[in-house]
Design a protein around this motif. Sequence first.
Motif, PDB file in Angstrom:
ATOM      1  N   GLU A  27       0.829  -1.201   0.000  1.00 62.07           N
ATOM      2  CA  GLU A  27       0.000   0.000   0.000  1.00 62.07           C
ATOM      3  C   GLU A  27       0.870   1.261   0.000  1.00 62.07           C
ATOM      4  OE1 GLU A  27      -3.389   2.168   2.823  1.00 62.07           O
ATOM      5  OE2 GLU A  27      -2.825   0.066   3.175  1.00 62.07           O
ATOM      6  N   ILE A  28       1.955   1.248   0.775  1.00 68.13           N
ATOM      7  CA  ILE A  28       2.864   2.398   0.825  1.00 68.13           C
ATOM      8  C   ILE A  28       3.566   2.581  -0.519  1.00 68.13           C
ATOM      9  CG2 ILE A  28       4.963   3.312   1.892  1.00 68.13           C
ATOM     10  CD1 ILE A  28       2.539   3.466   3.702  1.00 68.13           C
TER      11      ILE A  28
ATOM     12  N   LYS B   1       2.534   1.615  -3.515  1.00 62.39           N
ATOM     13  CA  LYS B   1       1.570   2.107  -4.514  1.00 62.39           C
ATOM     14  C   LYS B   1       1.272   3.584  -4.307  1.00 62.39           C
ATOM     15  CE  LYS B   1      -0.753  -2.275  -5.562  1.00 62.39           C
ATOM     16  NZ  LYS B   1       0.129  -3.149  -4.746  1.00 62.39           N
ATOM     17  N   LYS B   2       1.155   4.013  -3.051  1.00 60.75           N
ATOM     18  CA  LYS B   2       0.910   5.423  -2.754  1.00 60.75           C
ATOM     19  C   LYS B   2       2.072   6.268  -3.253  1.00 60.75           C
ATOM     20  CE  LYS B   2      -0.975   9.015  -0.685  1.00 60.75           C
ATOM     21  NZ  LYS B   2      -2.179   9.684  -1.238  1.00 60.75           N
ATOM     22  N   TRP B   3       3.300   5.814  -2.996  1.00 60.03           N
ATOM     23  CA  TRP B   3       4.492   6.541  -3.447  1.00 60.03           C
ATOM     24  C   TRP B   3       4.561   6.585  -4.969  1.00 60.03           C
ATOM     25  CZ3 TRP B   3       8.796   4.929  -6.268  1.00 60.03           C
ATOM     26  CH2 TRP B   3       9.866   5.840  -6.310  1.00 60.03           C
ATOM     27  N   GLU B   4       4.263   5.468  -5.631  1.00 61.12           N
ATOM     28  CA  GLU B   4       4.296   5.426  -7.098  1.00 61.12           C
ATOM     29  C   GLU B   4       3.265   6.379  -7.702  1.00 61.12           C
ATOM     30  OE1 GLU B   4       5.864   0.831  -7.865  1.00 61.12           O
ATOM     31  OE2 GLU B   4       3.716   1.231  -7.650  1.00 61.12           O
ATOM     32  N   SER B   5       2.140   6.557  -7.020  1.00 55.32           N
ATOM     33  CA  SER B   5       1.105   7.471  -7.531  1.00 55.32           C
ATOM     34  C   SER B   5       1.515   8.928  -7.377  1.00 55.32           C
ATOM     35  CB  SER B   5      -0.217   7.234  -6.793  1.00 55.32           C
ATOM     36  OG  SER B   5      -0.151   7.710  -5.453  1.00 55.32           O
ATOM     37  N   GLU B   6       2.522   9.192  -6.518  1.00 53.03           N
ATOM     38  CA  GLU B   6       2.964  10.560  -6.273  1.00 53.03           C
ATOM     39  C   GLU B   6       4.222  10.936  -7.045  1.00 53.03           C
ATOM     40  OE1 GLU B   6       1.245  11.022  -1.695  1.00 53.03           O
ATOM     41  OE2 GLU B   6       3.373  10.605  -2.036  1.00 53.03           O
TER      42      GLU B   6
ATOM     43  N   LYS C  16       6.048  14.436  -1.183  1.00 49.41           N
ATOM     44  CA  LYS C  16       5.609  13.056  -1.015  1.00 49.41           C
ATOM     45  C   LYS C  16       5.021  12.884   0.379  1.00 49.41           C
ATOM     46  CE  LYS C  16       7.504  11.614  -4.974  1.00 49.41           C
ATOM     47  NZ  LYS C  16       8.101  12.880  -5.420  1.00 49.41           N
ATOM     48  N   THR C  17       3.989  12.071   0.482  1.00 54.67           N
ATOM     49  CA  THR C  17       3.331  11.865   1.776  1.00 54.67           C
ATOM     50  C   THR C  17       3.796  10.594   2.475  1.00 54.67           C
ATOM     51  OG1 THR C  17       1.468  10.694   0.735  1.00 54.67           O
ATOM     52  CG2 THR C  17       1.282  13.092   0.972  1.00 54.67           C
ATOM     53  N   VAL C  18       4.589   9.763   1.779  1.00 57.99           N
ATOM     54  CA  VAL C  18       5.066   8.511   2.373  1.00 57.99           C
ATOM     55  C   VAL C  18       6.549   8.348   2.091  1.00 57.99           C
ATOM     56  CG1 VAL C  18       2.840   7.305   2.275  1.00 57.99           C
ATOM     57  CG2 VAL C  18       4.384   7.216   0.306  1.00 57.99           C
TER      58      VAL C  18
END
Length: 346
Positions: free
Chosen positions: A226-227, A229-234, A240-242
């Motif tokens: 999940e982390i 994927k969140k980073w890849e989306s940013e 960056k939020t993660v």
Amino acid sequence: MALLLAGDIGGTKTILRLVERTVNGEMNALYEFRYPSGEFPDLVPIVQHFLTEAAIELNFAPEPEKACFAIAGPVVNNTAKLTNLPWVLDAKRLEQELGISRVSLINDFVAVGYGVCGLDAEDLHTLQVGKPRQYDPIAVIGAGTGLGNCFAIPEANGVKVFSSEGGHGDFAPRSELEFQLLKYLLAKHDIARISIERVVSGQGIVSIYQFLRDRKFAAESAEVGEIIKKWESEIGKSEKTVDPGATIAKAAMEKCDRLSEQTMQMFVEAYGAVAGNMAVSLLPYGGLYIAGGIAAKILPLIQEGSFMRAFTHKGRMDSLLEMIPVRLVLNDHVGLIGAAVCAASL
């Protein structure tokens, strides 16, 4: 007694420290504060604000005699243009506007080079005792956002630190798995070469993880996935939020995710091999220091042994590398300490 001003200047934050240098050379921190760099148009108002606050805290108006600022970016002829800020710094202008007789600007990793010489025993963890030689070169390597390198030569009154761009050398695979990683990164980025810091850095941790994940080395856990994927989306966003590298390292140290464990094993071995390559080049019998933002945070993984095995595994040069003292830096203010050491030498 002399008053010195040390600074660690980055695109996100600026840390300033007022230091008292005693007659016997001891450095005592008097006051320190951190400022958001982007809220100021230049370094000068930050320093002025800092000195005003320090005067209130210390009950006297400090007048630093010398100052050194460590800059996150290249420094040429005592001038610097910060990458993520519209600041153009010039040491002569700072001297005039701040009323400080001597000001020096140095690269932030050069500051780390000066800083390791000002650390106490509790600021270091020894990975290899070696056979230190007092007047031989000192090497410093540190993985963080990128991969910093520098080296120092002892002089009569301290050391002279020289910058290096060794992190931009070519990544040299040592195993079939690392050859596959090289091919993966070449294809993924559609480039002709892979630098060392694409593997040995915070970004490198993520790249190794993605390689192992895409090669189906092990199943991806829901939490780490999940982390990632969140980073890849940013990707492409300035903020960056993660922090996926930290998430992977934490999972590896907790031994709760096989993919993360293998990622960090590859990373630690590559890090050790690169540090060993630097040691072969310089033969730093004065000591090789592991700095940067990652090493101290993954000390348990480095202590497992693969780092030093990769460091010394240099064929006929093994016995030479076993003589080099290797120390890991635990103090995350080493750059600020180095700026003070540099200021004292002006």
